[in-house]
Scaffold this active site. Sequence first.
Site, short mmCIF file in Angstrom:
data_model
loop_
_atom_site.label_atom_id
_atom_site.label_comp_id
_atom_site.label_asym_id
_atom_site.label_seq_id
_atom_site.Cartn_x
_atom_site.Cartn_y
_atom_site.Cartn_z
CB THR A 39 -1.22 -0.43 4.24
OG1 THR A 39 -0.85 -1.47 3.34
CG2 THR A 39 -0.17 0.65 4.21
CE1 TYR A 53 2.39 -1.89 4.20
CE2 TYR A 53 3.62 -0.53 2.67
CZ TYR A 53 2.47 -1.23 3.00
OH TYR A 53 1.43 -1.27 2.12
CB SER A 86 -6.74 -6.93 2.75
OG SER A 86 -6.05 -6.37 1.66
CB THR A 119 -5.31 -0.97 -0.25
OG1 THR A 119 -3.95 -1.41 -0.38
CG2 THR A 119 -5.37 0.22 0.69
CG ASP A 120 -3.03 -6.05 -1.55
OD1 ASP A 120 -2.80 -4.94 -2.05
OD2 ASP A 120 -2.14 -6.86 -1.24
CE LYS A 192 -3.50 -1.33 -3.93
NZ LYS A 192 -2.90 -2.21 -2.89
CD GLU A 312 -15.87 -9.49 -28.78
OE1 GLU A 312 -15.44 -10.46 -29.43
OE2 GLU A 312 -15.78 -8.31 -29.18
#
Length: 355
Positions: A39, A53, A86, A119-120, A192, A312
Amino acid sequence: MHFPSRIRAFAAGAALLAASAIAQAQQLPNVVILATGGTIAGAGASAANSATYAAAKVPVDKLIAGLPEISKVANVKGEQTFQIASESFTNDNLLVLAKRVSALAKQSDVDGIVVTHGTDTLEETAYFLNLVVRTDKPIVVVGSMRPGTALSADGALNLFDAVNVAASKDAKGKGVLVTMNDEIQSGRDVAKAINIKTEAFKSQWGPLGMIVEGKNYWFRAPVKRHTTQSEFNIDEITALPQVDIAYGYGNVPASTVEAIGKGAKAIIHAGTGNGSVADRVVPALQKLRADGVQVIRSSRVNTGGFVLRNAEQPDDKYDWVVAHDLNPQKARILAMVALTKPLSAADLQRVFWEY
């Protein structure tokens, strides 16, 4: 009749200014920007498009040219390593990028490195570099949530901050860093957490510091092993093993794990809560472990998952590993890096505690 003397005076003044500029440039740190797309290199159809975009459109030389303020912070050079969104990053991309970062870090004329990134998967790349590049020089990964064409675009300031940090002596030895939204985050911790707002990147342990008007303010330092303290070295890694992620959810069938585990060297189970595993999935994971696949329990809890061993699930009994506080995607990165070496489950668990 005074023109010649005026010309000589002008020439002398210009030479003095040029010499001063050269002297100033020689005193500034040298920072290399490796651009990979995303981006921060994106463009929208109009200034009103902040979420719609096309990513990876603007080349690195234009990013640098559009930010003349950085010339006062560092001598900056750019390289276009990739030009991709990305989410399309592959293991091969990680290897190429990390090897280039490592090579640059060895150069005496390079003081810091900035990686512009979508950013992904930015958090994954930052953590990978944190694990495999052996240098104490600042490495800063940066992106943006809005393209440069948008109103209130955040990329320019994020990049300015990244160059500032990469050029700073006080950023040395702190591992790979991420600068977004005026914050300095650890590449290990940050994730993120939202996909629209500019404050998208968060750490459950908080930022390392802040950047205000080009000045760094530090509040904490990383304690997990990284970079110069790492036992892993990108210069010795030629390929990464297959590690996949299985997602836990209500009514999840065992077939999901069985399908994902085929051909994998390890599987990350992104469980609910404390890395919980549904009763019908447990036998499928046990079979994978019996077949030599490492089983690593992580948590799908966003920015706050913390998996306790033998809580767990009886991890000792099943010879499973827990991911500690790493989210599933970062657990995958660490497992891939760790399993470039022959490790038992106990060895792998030690790695997850330490890194």
